[in-house]
Scaffold this motif. Structure first.
Motif, mmCIF file in Angstrom:
data_model
loop_
_atom_site.group_PDB
_atom_site.id
_atom_site.type_symbol
_atom_site.label_atom_id
_atom_site.label_comp_id
_atom_site.label_asym_id
_atom_site.label_seq_id
_atom_site.Cartn_x
_atom_site.Cartn_y
_atom_site.Cartn_z
ATOM 1 N N ASN B 87 0.803 -1.220 0.000
ATOM 2 C CA ASN B 87 0.000 0.000 0.000
ATOM 3 C C ASN B 87 0.841 1.276 0.000
ATOM 4 O O ASN B 87 0.313 2.364 -0.116
ATOM 5 C CB ASN B 87 -0.980 0.006 1.176
ATOM 6 N N VAL B 91 2.481 1.580 -7.208
ATOM 7 C CA VAL B 91 2.350 0.490 -8.166
ATOM 8 C C VAL B 91 0.941 -0.053 -8.036
ATOM 9 O O VAL B 91 0.456 -0.227 -6.930
ATOM 10 C CB VAL B 91 3.349 -0.639 -7.819
ATOM 11 N N ASN B 92 0.281 -0.294 -9.132
ATOM 12 C CA ASN B 92 -1.005 -0.989 -9.063
ATOM 13 C C ASN B 92 -0.934 -2.227 -9.930
ATOM 14 O O ASN B 92 -0.207 -2.276 -10.911
ATOM 15 C CB ASN B 92 -2.156 -0.090 -9.516
ATOM 16 N N MET B 93 -1.696 -3.204 -9.503
ATOM 17 C CA MET B 93 -1.652 -4.478 -10.205
ATOM 18 C C MET B 93 -3.058 -4.883 -10.610
ATOM 19 O O MET B 93 -4.000 -4.731 -9.845
ATOM 20 C CB MET B 93 -1.058 -5.533 -9.275
ATOM 21 N N ALA B 99 -9.861 -10.341 -8.829
ATOM 22 C CA ALA B 99 -9.991 -9.953 -7.424
ATOM 23 C C ALA B 99 -10.910 -8.748 -7.234
ATOM 24 O O ALA B 99 -10.595 -7.807 -6.528
ATOM 25 C CB ALA B 99 -8.601 -9.661 -6.819
ATOM 26 N N LEU B 100 -12.076 -8.791 -7.869
ATOM 27 C CA LEU B 100 -13.062 -7.725 -7.655
ATOM 28 C C LEU B 100 -13.758 -7.948 -6.323
ATOM 29 O O LEU B 100 -13.986 -9.085 -5.925
ATOM 30 C CB LEU B 100 -14.096 -7.727 -8.782
ATOM 31 N N PHE B 101 -14.105 -6.855 -5.652
ATOM 32 C CA PHE B 101 -14.790 -6.986 -4.357
ATOM 33 C C PHE B 101 -16.248 -7.342 -4.605
ATOM 34 O O PHE B 101 -16.997 -6.532 -5.149
ATOM 35 C CB PHE B 101 -14.678 -5.684 -3.572
ATOM 36 N N PRO B 102 -16.668 -8.544 -4.188
ATOM 37 C CA PRO B 102 -18.020 -8.992 -4.555
ATOM 38 C C PRO B 102 -19.128 -8.205 -3.861
ATOM 39 O O PRO B 102 -20.252 -8.184 -4.347
ATOM 40 C CB PRO B 102 -18.044 -10.459 -4.116
ATOM 41 N N HIS B 103 -18.797 -7.551 -2.739
ATOM 42 C CA HIS B 103 -19.841 -6.847 -2.005
ATOM 43 C C HIS B 103 -20.005 -5.411 -2.477
ATOM 44 O O HIS B 103 -20.863 -4.692 -1.981
ATOM 45 C CB HIS B 103 -19.540 -6.883 -0.506
ATOM 46 N N PHE B 112 -12.627 2.437 -5.224
ATOM 47 C CA PHE B 112 -12.024 1.956 -3.971
ATOM 48 C C PHE B 112 -10.656 2.587 -3.685
ATOM 49 O O PHE B 112 -10.417 3.134 -2.610
ATOM 50 C CB PHE B 112 -11.899 0.426 -4.035
ATOM 51 N N GLY B 113 -9.761 2.523 -4.658
ATOM 52 C CA GLY B 113 -8.411 3.055 -4.452
ATOM 53 C C GLY B 113 -8.410 4.571 -4.310
ATOM 54 O O GLY B 113 -7.643 5.132 -3.526
ATOM 55 N N ARG B 116 -9.346 5.716 -0.847
ATOM 56 C CA ARG B 116 -8.278 5.547 0.143
ATOM 57 C C ARG B 116 -7.316 6.723 0.138
ATOM 58 O O ARG B 116 -6.647 7.001 1.104
ATOM 59 C CB ARG B 116 -7.495 4.257 -0.109
ATOM 60 N N ARG B 160 -10.150 -0.481 -12.525
ATOM 61 C CA ARG B 160 -9.807 -0.245 -11.121
ATOM 62 C C ARG B 160 -8.311 -0.003 -10.949
ATOM 63 O O ARG B 160 -7.895 0.845 -10.161
ATOM 64 C CB ARG B 160 -10.256 -1.440 -10.281
ATOM 65 N N SER B 161 -7.500 -0.780 -11.691
ATOM 66 C CA SER B 161 -6.059 -0.603 -11.526
ATOM 67 C C SER B 161 -5.566 0.671 -12.213
ATOM 68 O O SER B 161 -4.558 1.242 -11.823
ATOM 69 C CB SER B 161 -5.317 -1.828 -12.055
ATOM 70 N N LYS B 164 -6.117 4.945 -10.314
ATOM 71 C CA LYS B 164 -5.221 5.750 -9.483
ATOM 72 C C LYS B 164 -4.064 6.349 -10.265
ATOM 73 O O LYS B 164 -3.214 7.014 -9.694
ATOM 74 C CB LYS B 164 -4.657 4.887 -8.334
#
Ligand SMILES: Nc1ncnc2c1ncn2[C@@H]1O[C@H](COP(=O)(O)OP(=O)(O)O)[C@@H](O)[C@H]1O
Ligand SMILES: [Mg+2]
Lengths: 296, 374
Positions: B87, B91-93, B99-103, B112-113, B116, B160-161, B164
């Motif tokens: 964190n 770098v973003n991956m 790995a998507l957040f299912p909720h 999301f990023g 933060r 998503r990646s 940011k």
């Protein structure tokens, strides 16, 4: 036709084990106390035909329910039960979540063993386990002996026959019901989600809060209901571990039935308890339903 | 100003963005990455190519900070990354599993990023909408990941990646689940994004065509090592080994023995057959074993022996693969060796000059083949 049979089996099951007994209890709650066997009137007398049925229904009334509202004992017992069940549920969650989390983090080859350890207490009788807590918590019990020996205390702690003992008993008894659904939710969580959260700027702790907790939410909800629902009507634990001032509706119910032999009032208490429980049960079902939709 | 070629790796002054220095990664006693040293420069589009299990994902995970090196150092912008958590890296991956957040909804996943970072709400919303537009996901913004298709999920992961705007973006097989058309569009979009933002990309791919299209340099990996790093053209035209030649594109490999002959080599490849002639910068000693690698499209096919070609050999057509724009002829040589020759189909199919069983001549120049030691 096949479908009909498939539906009929659980339906008959439900009828025989829930609806019929419930109808009987409901009927008793509308009857009057009597010195007879069984100790209430009216009894349905089918030999008199239609007139008998009419007379039977004419005698049923809501007297017992009115009585419940007049005596403070009952609603106090309901409120106190709700409070004890709620607090115990929260305590069970606080104890159970870290255990479930630890199990889900454990290496694969350990998990089956850990799971077995959680279920292991069920192999002995519930009653014996509660009795053994009496041995642990009493003034001369193991806990006090140990604390006196370490010098942490100089006079024994009074735990047995207080609400504290009831909380300990409920948390202990229902802990597996909390751990198992939370563990099931945590175990199927994809570890790369936490990595993704960290990759996007979360610390470990925020990732836990923003990803792990929401994804185990359904497990938490299921676990809480599985503890709350039986704890609300709990009778054995408050009777054995609680004190004279521990007021729980399960205990009141038992006393009405067996000490006072007032079946109609006891039945009314039971019917009200069931009505109170319908709310969390419906919420629980909705949670399960939602989870199933998510999993598809 | 003249357009300069982008080749910081040829510039001794250029500072690499990423430096792998003798990096080894072991899982237990299994070595996933072995003593790897490699520089990657800013604004590069660096492609990792290699068979499954060769350590591509492991390399990416070390860059993202999910794995420590067992030995050696990784530097990003000159800074040793050893104790920098994921964190805290710019770098973003994009995860191979998405790995998507299912909720969370698609919108919230992309945001999301950004959230933060504590950016203002309207900036976050603007950026998310931009990403949704870029990946053509506007219509699905409010859906949950389980309510969209595999290809759409992949685009969400990409969005998503990208959101940011990281300095370094790691893409682990980012386009595998997309159909061809969308994949090509996304490839060009990636290149476009890269040009606009100056982000450095490291991309893992199975698809060599994709690697050739998007990348500034390609690294071909095998069993935890990088076998060759070069521009797509160099990799294709001048592979350094049979492994690389075989991995990238179609190739004919002929096993032979070299004999120096003037400024070229004669390569004996079968008994009773005239040797082939090939020019190469590599030195071979008399009688040294070597391999000729010839791309099918560099092999001419004709009915008669061509007079002016350095190499010509006769064979029989066993199979013809018609691919629309080109045809590949599978020709069996006298010693049983199969060779492929490719021709562009400039004429209609019905007027094709050769057919099955025909005896033909295959020919190529003395510079067409690459001579390899191993
Ligand atoms: N966490 C791990 N534990 C043990 N072995 C691993 C681990 N991660 C990767 N490996 C092994 O390292 C090798 C390289 O894996 P990976 O980098 O995922 O390959 P790929 O090139 O297909 O992305 C594989 O053989 C894999 O089994
Ligand atoms: Mg991989």
């Amino acid at each position: 036709m096949r479908r009909f049979i498939l539906i009929a089996v659980p339906f008959i099951w439900l009828m025989a084990l829930f609806l019929v007994p419930f109808a009987i209890v409901l009927k008793i709650s509308l009857s009057d106390i009597a010195l007879s066997i069984p100790p209430y009137t009216p009894q349905l007398d089918l030999t008199e035909g239609w007139a008998g049925i009419k007379a039977f229904f004419a005698e049923l009334d809501f007297e017992n329910y009115v009585f419940l509202t007049q005596d403070q004992l009952y609603w106090k017992a309901y409120v106190s039960s709700l409070q004890i069940a709620l607090i115990s549920t929260i305590l069970t969650l606080l104890v159970g979540y870290p255990i479930a989390y630890g199990m889900a983090q454990a290496p694969d080859e350990w998990r089956a063993t850990l799971l077995l350890l959680v279920i292991l207490p069920f192999w002995t009788s519930f009653l014996i386990r509660v009795y053994s807590w009496m041995g642990i918590l009493s003034n001369e019990g193991f806990l006090n002996q140990f604390l006196l020996w370490t010098g942490l205390i100089s006079t024994p702690l009074v735990i047995l026959n207080t609400n504290t003992a009831v909380y300990i008993g409920i948390v202990y008894t229902y802990l597996p019901f909390m751990i198992l659904p939370i563990y099931a939710a945590l175990e199927k969580m994809d570890g790369s989600l936490l990595e993704a959260a960290e990759d996007l700027g979360c610390s470990r702790l925020t990732a836990f809060w923003l990803v792990t907790i929401p994804l185990s939410k359904s497990g938490i909800i299921a676990g809480c209901f599985l503890v709350f629902i039986p704890a609300l009507g709990e009778f054995v634990i408050p009777s054995l571990l609680g004190g004279s001032d521990t007021l729980m509706i399960g205990k009141v119910l038992w006393e009405e039935f067996f000490s006072n032999r007032d079946w109609p009032v006891a039945s009314a208490v039971a019917v009200i308890l069931l009505l109170i429980l319908i709310i969390p049960i419906v919420l629980f079902q909705r949670n399960e339903q939602k989870q199933r939709e998510m999993d598809q | 100003m003249a357009q300069t070629v982008f080749a910081p790796w040829d510039d001794p002054q250029a500072k690499p963005l990423i430096q792998f220095k003798n990096v080894t990664k072991r899982f237990g006693d299994f070595t996933a990455i072995e003593n790897l040293t490699q520089d990657i420069y800013e604004r590069e589009f660096f492609a990792l190519l290699g068979p499954s299990g060769c350590g591509k994902t492991t390399l990416m995970r070390m860059l993202a900070g999910f794995e420590n090196t067992s030995e050696g150092q990784i530097l990003i912008a000159g800074q040793d990354m050893a104790n920098v958590p994921p964190n805290k890296r710019a770098v973003n991956m994009m995860f191979q599993s998405y790995a998507l957040f299912p909720h969370l909804s698609i919108w919230e996943n992309i945001a999301f990023g950004l959230k933060r970072e504590g950016k203002p709400k309207d900036q976050i919303a603007a950026r998310v909408d931009e990403m949704l537009r870029l990946t053509r996901l506007e219509k699905f913004a409010m859906r949950k990941p389980h309510q969209i298709s595999g290809g759409q999920r992949q685009r969400v992961a990409l969005a998503r990646s990208l959101a940011k705007a990281p300095k370094l973006l790691l893409l682990d097989e980012p386009l595998g689940a997309l159909d061809k058309k969308l994949r090509q569009d996304t490839q060009f979009e990636l290149m476009d994004i890269q040009e606009k933002t100056g982000t450095t990309f490291v991309i893992v791919t199975h698809d060599q065509e994709e690697a050739m299209t998007v990348s500034s340099r390609v690294a071909v990996m095998d069993e935890g090592q990088i076998i060759q790093v070069a521009t797509p053209a160099q990799i294709y035209e001048a592979p350094n080994s049979v492994y690389v030649a075989d991995f990238i594109g179609d190739v004919n490999i002929i096993d032979g023995v070299a004999t120096p002959e003037g400024d070229a080599y004669h390569i004996a490849w079968a008994e009773g057959q005239a040797p082939f002639t090939a020019k190469t910068a590599t030195r071979f000693s008399e009688g040294q074993r070597c391999y000729l690698a010839i791309r099918p499209e560099k092999v001419g096919i004709s009915a008669d022996r061509p007079a002016d070609m350095a190499n010509a050999v006769q064979g029989q057509i066993i199979d013809i693969a018609y691919l629309g724009n080109i045809s590949t002829y599978h020709v069996k040589l006298a010693n049983g060796q199969m060779m492929k020759a490719q021709t562009a189909n400039t004429r209609r199919l019905s007027r094709r000059s050769f057919t099955w069983e025909d005896r033909v001549w295959l020919s190529w120049t003395d510079t067409a083949a690459v001579v390899l030691e191993n």
